[in-house]
Design a protein around this motif. Structure first.
Motif: not given
Length: 395
Positions: A42-52, A54-58, A81-84, A93-98
């Motif tokens: 559909t063109g949407h992108m789904y991914f996980t953003l992480k550091d050493d 923790s992680l969060i869905k985006c 840059l986005g909205t939680v 909860y996840q980040i809606y990336c702008k």
């Protein structure tokens, strides 16, 4: 105190409303490493953003992806840059990336690229050394986890294509520490004991970390040294691992690997039946053509009137003999006429013809006397006439 319980959806909505009222969460700027990236059709992108730690869905909707000047991949370090917000249905909860900006490449991805370049220089990816996958192997070796959907998919697809196929599963861990060594050892054992005609190395999709055992050098070397042809089916269609490049054949999914390894006997049966029909048709056409040729041959004069040709040859031979005899007689007649003409000419020129007219020839010791000066007294000469000769003496 009587407290009425609320529903799960009401709770999730309450939490979502609280998060939505937080100004900080409405416009967050976060950095991290991309993992488990999926670009939906559909063109949407789904991914996980992480550091050493923790992680969060985006999620980044198609309307926002137009601003990207690069293609996100697993292992990339980015600033987003986005909205939680809270996804009420799942209670997460996840980040809606702008917006997203590349911040560098993750350590694991860098390691992957370095190993890929090294092995490519060593010739492990060369197409010239890749082995051909057998057309109808008797034994299919599968190296994957003994639980999960991968082995089930391979079994279902394989048995559907060929109910008599023999599948030998060699259980191996497909992620985690030490998995690479165990996978390499399994490949080595399958070769040493000749346990299969073709091997399928498979696992489902996952992040770069999940797929890392298939990016280890020890696995790549064993795949390269394997006598048995290997099909690599690691991750989803968009996932590429080192094992995919080294293997003799890459399949986009484990199910596709089973299709590549196991021939469809029903399709082969249909093709054989089709070939049989074609051969029968061609054979019947050939027989019809031969029958026509046979009838044409039988109806020829050589078969209907075999003596006629012989008689025709006799007539032709008699005609040739007659022509030859006529030619010989004519040739002899002409030769006789020519001979008479030559004899007449020769007779006309003959000295004997002259003698018949009263002349004679004087000879001395078989030499003709042409002048009186050649005569001397007492010479014994011979005088020839047309009807004889006499001896005389010069006085």
């Amino acid at each position: 105190m009587n407290i009425n319980p609320i529903s799960v959806s009401e709770l999730n909505k309450y939490v979502k409303d609280i998060v939505a009222e937080d100004e900080f969460l409405n416009n967050v700027f976060v950095k991290g490493e991309i993992s488990n990236f999926k670009h939906h059709y559909t063109g949407h992108m789904y991914f996980t953003l992480k550091d050493d730690k923790s992680l969060i869905k985006c999620i980044m909707f198609k309307s926002s992806t137009a601003t990207l000047n690069f293609i996100p991949k697993d292992g990339m370090k980015v600033n987003i840059l986005g909205t939680v917000s809270v996804f009420e249905r799942d209670g997460v909860y996840q980040i809606y990336c702008k917006a997203m900006k590349e911040d560098g490449i993750g350590d694991l991805y860098t390691k992957y690229q370095e190993l890929k370049e090294k092995l490519e220089k060593e010739g492990l990816f060369d197409k010239s050394v890749k082995k051909k996958i057998p057309f109808m192997p008797d034994r299919i070796g599968v190296l994957t986890s003994q639980t999960g959907s991968v082995i089930k998919d391979i079994i279902n697809v394989s048995t559907r294509r060929n109910p008599n196929v023999y599948i030998r599963l060699f259980p191996v861990p497909v992620q985690g520490e030490g998995a690479g060594e165990k996978i390499a050892n399994a490949i080595r054992i399958m070769n040493e004991k000749d346990l299969a005609d073709v091997l399928i190395l498979a696992r489902g999709g996952g992040s770069l970390e999940d797929l890392w055992p298939f990016n280890e050098e020890v696995v790549a070397k064993e795949i390269y040294n394997s006598r048995i042809p290997i099909i690599s089916a690691v991750g989803h269609e968009t996932d590429f691992s080192i094992s995919d490049f080294v293997a003799d054949l890459r399949a986009p999914t484990p199910s596709a690997a089973a299709e590549l390894a196991v021939a469809d006997v029903y399709d082969l049966k249909d093709r054989i039946e089709l070939y049989q029909k074609r051969y029968r048709l061609l054979l019947n056409r050939k027989l019809d053509l031969m029958k026509m040729c046979y009838k044409n041959c039988i109806n020829r004069r050589a078969f209907t009137k075999p003596k006629q040709q012989i008689n025709d040859k006799y007539v032709k031979l008699d005609s040739l003999i007659k022509r030859l005899e006529t030619s010989i007689i004519d040739k002899v007649h002409k030769s006789k006429i020519k001979s008479v003409e030559l004899i007449t000419k020769l007779d006309t020129l003959s000295p004997l013809k002259t003698l018949t007219r009263g002349y004679c020839v004087t000879e001395y010791q078989s030499k003709i006397i042409k002048s009186i000066k050649d005569l001397k007294k007492d010479m014994n000469i011979e005088i020839k006439y047309s009807d004889g000769k006499v001896n005389a003496k010069i006085l």
